[in-house]
Motif scaffolding. Structure first.
Motif, PDB file in Angstrom:
ATOM      1  N   TYR A 170      16.142  -1.729   6.565  1.00 30.54           N
ATOM      2  CA  TYR A 170      15.354  -1.337   4.784  1.00 30.54           C
ATOM      3  C   TYR A 170      13.283  -1.324   4.896  1.00 30.54           C
ATOM      4  O   TYR A 170      13.731  -0.336   4.700  1.00 30.54           O
ATOM      5  CB  TYR A 170      16.135  -2.549   4.082  1.00 30.54           C
ATOM      6  N   LEU A 171      13.332  -2.838   5.538  1.00 33.23           N
ATOM      7  CA  LEU A 171      11.545  -2.492   5.834  1.00 33.23           C
ATOM      8  C   LEU A 171      11.351  -1.685   5.948  1.00 33.23           C
ATOM      9  O   LEU A 171      10.486  -0.731   5.802  1.00 33.23           O
ATOM     10  CB  LEU A 171      11.494  -3.080   6.471  1.00 33.23           C
ATOM     11  N   LEU A 172      11.995  -1.028   7.456  1.00 31.60           N
ATOM     12  CA  LEU A 172      12.095  -0.299   8.549  1.00 31.60           C
ATOM     13  C   LEU A 172      11.279   1.897   7.415  1.00 31.60           C
ATOM     14  O   LEU A 172      10.105   2.219   7.009  1.00 31.60           O
ATOM     15  CB  LEU A 172      12.432   0.777   9.432  1.00 31.60           C
ATOM     16  N   TYR A 173      11.905   1.520   6.901  1.00 31.97           N
ATOM     17  CA  TYR A 173      12.330   2.848   5.719  1.00 31.97           C
ATOM     18  C   TYR A 173      10.955   2.925   4.466  1.00 31.97           C
ATOM     19  O   TYR A 173      10.399   3.779   4.605  1.00 31.97           O
ATOM     20  CB  TYR A 173      13.512   2.794   5.281  1.00 31.97           C
ATOM     21  N   PHE A 174      11.160   1.593   4.025  1.00 33.10           N
ATOM     22  CA  PHE A 174       9.950   1.477   3.063  1.00 33.10           C
ATOM     23  C   PHE A 174       8.725   1.733   3.620  1.00 33.10           C
ATOM     24  O   PHE A 174       7.362   2.242   3.085  1.00 33.10           O
ATOM     25  CB  PHE A 174      10.328   0.862   1.730  1.00 33.10           C
ATOM     26  N   VAL A 175       8.302   0.825   4.489  1.00 32.78           N
ATOM     27  CA  VAL A 175       6.796   0.950   5.550  1.00 32.78           C
ATOM     28  C   VAL A 175       5.919   2.534   6.249  1.00 32.78           C
ATOM     29  O   VAL A 175       5.795   3.382   5.971  1.00 32.78           O
ATOM     30  CB  VAL A 175       6.914   0.495   6.532  1.00 32.78           C
ATOM     31  N   MET A 176       7.547   3.255   6.663  1.00 35.59           N
ATOM     32  CA  MET A 176       7.661   4.835   6.834  1.00 35.59           C
ATOM     33  C   MET A 176       7.121   5.133   6.109  1.00 35.59           C
ATOM     34  O   MET A 176       5.915   6.380   5.847  1.00 35.59           O
ATOM     35  CB  MET A 176       8.824   5.429   7.263  1.00 35.59           C
ATOM     36  N   ARG A 177       8.547   4.877   4.761  1.00 36.49           N
ATOM     37  CA  ARG A 177       7.787   5.665   3.739  1.00 36.49           C
ATOM     38  C   ARG A 177       6.566   6.188   3.115  1.00 36.49           C
ATOM     39  O   ARG A 177       5.719   6.524   2.322  1.00 36.49           O
ATOM     40  CB  ARG A 177       8.809   6.546   2.674  1.00 36.49           C
ATOM     41  N   ASP A 178       6.096   4.418   2.107  1.00 41.33           N
ATOM     42  CA  ASP A 178       4.814   4.115   1.939  1.00 41.33           C
ATOM     43  C   ASP A 178       3.762   3.325   2.520  1.00 41.33           C
ATOM     44  O   ASP A 178       3.424   2.939   2.533  1.00 41.33           O
ATOM     45  CB  ASP A 178       5.185   3.291   1.223  1.00 41.33           C
ATOM     46  N   GLY A 179       3.652   3.956   4.020  1.00 42.19           N
ATOM     47  CA  GLY A 179       3.064   3.345   4.831  1.00 42.19           C
ATOM     48  C   GLY A 179       1.783   3.503   4.579  1.00 42.19           C
ATOM     49  O   GLY A 179       0.844   2.796   4.887  1.00 42.19           O
ATOM     50  N   GLY A 180       0.869   4.993   4.596  1.00 38.59           N
ATOM     51  CA  GLY A 180      -0.274   5.603   3.504  1.00 38.59           C
ATOM     52  C   GLY A 180      -0.888   4.453   2.522  1.00 38.59           C
ATOM     53  O   GLY A 180      -2.090   3.776   2.673  1.00 38.59           O
ATOM     54  N   ALA A 181       0.146   3.984   1.601  1.00 40.59           N
ATOM     55  CA  ALA A 181      -0.504   3.604   0.428  1.00 40.59           C
ATOM     56  C   ALA A 181      -0.937   2.009   1.491  1.00 40.59           C
ATOM     57  O   ALA A 181      -1.660   1.235   0.433  1.00 40.59           O
ATOM     58  CB  ALA A 181       0.756   3.672  -0.373  1.00 40.59           C
ATOM     59  N   LEU A 182       0.263   2.093   1.745  1.00 46.11           N
ATOM     60  CA  LEU A 182       0.180   0.376   2.372  1.00 46.11           C
ATOM     61  C   LEU A 182      -0.503   0.169   2.720  1.00 46.11           C
ATOM     62  O   LEU A 182      -1.555  -0.744   3.071  1.00 46.11           O
ATOM     63  CB  LEU A 182       1.806   0.189   2.649  1.00 46.11           C
ATOM     64  N   SER A 183      -1.289   0.886   3.322  1.00 49.72           N
ATOM     65  CA  SER A 183      -2.368   0.743   4.346  1.00 49.72           C
ATOM     66  C   SER A 183      -3.616   0.472   3.637  1.00 49.72           C
ATOM     67  O   SER A 183      -4.861  -0.377   4.074  1.00 49.72           O
ATOM     68  CB  SER A 183      -2.801   2.176   5.506  1.00 49.72           C
ATOM     69  N   LYS A 184      -3.979   1.617   2.719  1.00 52.13           N
ATOM     70  CA  LYS A 184      -4.698   1.962   1.601  1.00 52.13           C
ATOM     71  C   LYS A 184      -4.532   0.561   0.726  1.00 52.13           C
ATOM     72  O   LYS A 184      -6.708  -0.004   1.184  1.00 52.13           O
ATOM     73  CB  LYS A 184      -5.094   2.951   0.903  1.00 52.13           C
ATOM     74  N   THR A 185      -3.961  -0.345   0.483  1.00 54.04           N
ATOM     75  CA  THR A 185      -4.014  -1.220  -0.487  1.00 54.04           C
ATOM     76  C   THR A 185      -4.596  -2.586   0.573  1.00 54.04           C
ATOM     77  O   THR A 185      -5.464  -3.400   0.038  1.00 54.04           O
ATOM     78  CB  THR A 185      -2.622  -1.928  -0.493  1.00 54.04           C
ATOM     79  N   VAL A 186      -3.817  -2.607   2.345  1.00 48.67           N
ATOM     80  CA  VAL A 186      -4.358  -3.649   3.104  1.00 48.67           C
ATOM     81  C   VAL A 186      -6.004  -3.451   3.079  1.00 48.67           C
ATOM     82  O   VAL A 186      -6.542  -4.214   3.332  1.00 48.67           O
ATOM     83  CB  VAL A 186      -3.908  -4.028   4.235  1.00 48.67           C
ATOM     84  N   ARG A 187      -6.649  -2.021   3.918  1.00 45.39           N
ATOM     85  CA  ARG A 187      -7.994  -2.440   3.697  1.00 45.39           C
ATOM     86  C   ARG A 187      -9.327  -2.412   2.104  1.00 45.39           C
ATOM     87  O   ARG A 187      -9.686  -2.823   2.804  1.00 45.39           O
ATOM     88  CB  ARG A 187      -8.234  -0.555   3.902  1.00 45.39           C
ATOM     89  N   ASP A 188      -8.284  -2.224   0.983  1.00 41.85           N
ATOM     90  CA  ASP A 188      -9.073  -2.531   0.547  1.00 41.85           C
ATOM     91  C   ASP A 188      -9.390  -3.690   0.332  1.00 41.85           C
ATOM     92  O   ASP A 188      -9.784  -4.669  -0.872  1.00 41.85           O
ATOM     93  CB  ASP A 188      -8.812  -2.030  -1.243  1.00 41.85           C
ATOM     94  N   ALA A 189      -8.232  -3.990   0.252  1.00 39.59           N
ATOM     95  CA  ALA A 189      -8.545  -5.488   0.126  1.00 39.59           C
ATOM     96  C   ALA A 189      -9.018  -6.790   1.006  1.00 39.59           C
ATOM     97  O   ALA A 189      -9.648  -7.762   0.954  1.00 39.59           O
ATOM     98  CB  ALA A 189      -6.355  -6.386  -0.191  1.00 39.59           C
ATOM     99  N   LEU A 190      -9.211  -6.588   2.357  1.00 38.60           N
ATOM    100  CA  LEU A 190     -10.046  -7.275   3.457  1.00 38.60           C
ATOM    101  C   LEU A 190     -11.154  -7.480   2.826  1.00 38.60           C
ATOM    102  O   LEU A 190     -11.817  -6.561   2.813  1.00 38.60           O
ATOM    103  CB  LEU A 190      -8.805  -6.523   4.081  1.00 38.60           C
ATOM    104  N   PRO A 191     -11.585  -8.224   2.955  1.00 43.88           N
ATOM    105  CA  PRO A 191     -12.666  -8.856   2.766  1.00 43.88           C
ATOM    106  C   PRO A 191     -14.259  -8.320   3.842  1.00 43.88           C
ATOM    107  O   PRO A 191     -15.148  -9.289   3.981  1.00 43.88           O
ATOM    108  CB  PRO A 191     -13.449 -10.181   2.283  1.00 43.88           C
TER     109      PRO A 191
END
Length: 357
Positions: A170-191
Motif C-alpha cells: 500500500y505504501l509502495l504504491y502511494f509513495v511511487m505515485r506521490d513521491g514528487g509531492a512528498l519529496s517537495k514537502t520534506v524539502r520545504d519542511a526541513l530547516p
C-alpha cells in the motif's frame, strides 16, 4: 505568557510530541514502512519512464510499476521462502533422525588428519576429540531446536506478516505515485538551506538505491553460484546452504566463505580431492570475484564511500537493526559523512555547500 518566544517554544514542544507519538505508532510496522519507501526509491525511475509513455495516468503507471515489482522481486522471494521452509524442515528432521550427523563428519575428518597435527593440537590442550564431537553434536541439536522454534514463531506471526506485507504494498504504491509531492514537502519542511537539503536528500536516495541493488545483486549471485555448486557436488540441503550464503554475503569479504569453506575442508580431509578442489575453485575464483567486482561497482562507486566504511556500517547496522540494517547502516554512514562534509564547507570563507550529486 503570550509572547512570541513562549508561543514558538510551545509550538516546538507540541511538534516534537506529536512527531514522537507518530513514530511510536509506526514502530510495529517499521520494517514494512522502511521497505516500502526503499522499494519506492528503487523503482521510481521505472515509474517515471512508464509515466512518460502514459502521460497524465499516474495511477496506472504506479499500478504497472507495482505489478512489475511483484513479479520480479516479491513473488520470486516468496517462492524461495516457501521452498526454504520445506528444506529447513527436512534438514531438521534428518539431524534429529541421525541421517545428517555432523559428529560423524567430524570423525571422518579426524580419521584423515595426519597424526602430527593431532599431536600439535594436544600440546595446546585442543586434542580432546571426544569433547569436540560432543560439542558439535550439542550445537547441531540446539541448532535444530532453534530452527524448529523459529519456524513455529513464523507460523504464529503469519497474521502480522500478512498485515505488514500489505502495508508495504500500500505504501509502495502511494509513495511511487506521490513521491514528487512528498519529496517537495520534506524539502520545504526541513530547516536547512536549500542546497544542503537537496544534497542530503539526493545522498539518501542514492545510497538506498546503490545499497539495495549492489547487496541484493551480490547476494543473489553468490547464493545461486554456491547453491548450484553444492547441488552439483551432492551436498544435502543445497537450497538451505544457498540461502545462508546469500544472507552471509551481505558481510563483505568474508560472507559466503563461512559456509563453503568448512565443506571444502571436509572434502579434502576425507580424500574427496576432486570435489574439494572444485569447491575451492568456485569459492575463490567465482564467488570471490563476484564480491570483489560487483560490490565495489554497485555499492562503493555510487555511494562514494570507502569499502571499509561500507563493511563496518553494514555489519553494525545488521547487529542493531537485523536484516533491515544492511540498508540502514550504509544510509546512516553516508548521511554522517555528508553532514560533516556540509559542516566543513560551511566553515570555508565562501560558505558554499558541496555540489549536489
Amino acid at each position: 505568557m503570550n509572547s512570541p518566544q513562549v508561543q514558538r517554544g510551545a509550538f516546538l514542544l507540541m511538534l516534537l510530541t506529536v512527531t514522537c507519538a507518530f513514530i511510536w505508532i509506526l514502530l510495529p510496522f517499521f520494517g514494512a514502512v522502511m521497505w516500502g519507501v526503499a522499494l519506492a526509491i528503487l523503482f521510481t525511475p521505472l515509474y517515471k519512464r512508464l509515466l512518460r509513455r502514459m502521460p497524465g495516468r499516474r495511477n496506472l503507471a504506479a499500478l504497472a510499476t507495482l505489478t512489475i515489482c511483484l513479479v520480479i522481486v516479491i513473488l520470486p522471494l516468496a517462492a524461495v521462502t516457501v521452498s526454504l521452509i520445506q528444506e529447513v524442515v527436512l534438514v531438521t528432521q534428518n539431524i534429529r533422525s541421525g541421517q545428517l550427523n555432523f559428529a560423524s563428519y567430524f570423525q571422518q575428518i579426524l580419521d584423515a588428519t595426519p597424526r602430527w597435527i593431532i599431536s600439535l593440537l594436544d600440546r595446546f590442550n585442543l586434542g580432546n576429540m571426544a569433547a569436540w564431537q560432543a560439542r558439535i553434536s550439542d550445537v547441531a541439536t540446539q541448532g535444530s531446536q532453534v530452527v524448529a522454534s523459529q519456524a513455529l514463531t513464523i507460523g504464529q506471526n503469519t497474521f502480522n506478516f500478512v498485515v505488514s506485507f500489505f502495508v508495504m504494498l500500500y505504501l509502495l504504491y502511494f509513495v511511487m505515485r506521490d513521491g514528487g509531492a512528498l519529496s517537495k514537502t520534506v524539502r520545504d519542511a526541513l530547516p536547512f538551506a536549500k542546497p544542503h537539503t537537496h544534497y542530503l536528500l539526493n545522498k539518501f536516495t542514492t545510497v538506498i538505491r546503490a545499497t539495495i541493488k549492489g547487496n541484493v545483486a551480490v547476494a543473489v549471485a553468490q547464493g545461486t553460484i554456491g547453491g548450484l555448486a553444492f547441488w552439483f557436488l551432492g551436498v544435502q540441503g543445497a537450497l538451505l546452504w544457498a540461502v545462508l550464503m546469500a544472507f552471509l554475503s551481505l558481510l563483505p569479504a568474508v560472507g559466503a566463505a563461512i559456509i563453503w569453506g568448512p565443506v571444502a575442508i571436509y572434502f579434502l580431509a576425507t580424500g574427496q580431492w576432486v570435489q574439494g578442489g572444485v569447491l575451492i575453485f568456485v569459492g575463490v575464483f567465482v564467488i570471490g570475484l563476484v564480491d570483489n567486482i560487483l560490490r565495489p561497482l554497485l555499492v562503493g562507486k555510487d555511494t562514494q564511500m570507502p569499502d571499509y566504511i561500507v563493511l563496518m556500517s553494514t555489519i553494525g547496522g545488521m547487529a542493531i537493526f537485523g536484516i533491515n540494517g544492511f540498508v540502514l547502516g550504509p544510509v546512516i554512514a553516508a548521511l554522517f559523512m555528508a553532514a560533516w562534509s556540509l559542516f566543513s564547507a560551511s566553515n570555508d570563507e565562501d560558505g558554499n555547500a558541496p555540489p549536489v550529486p
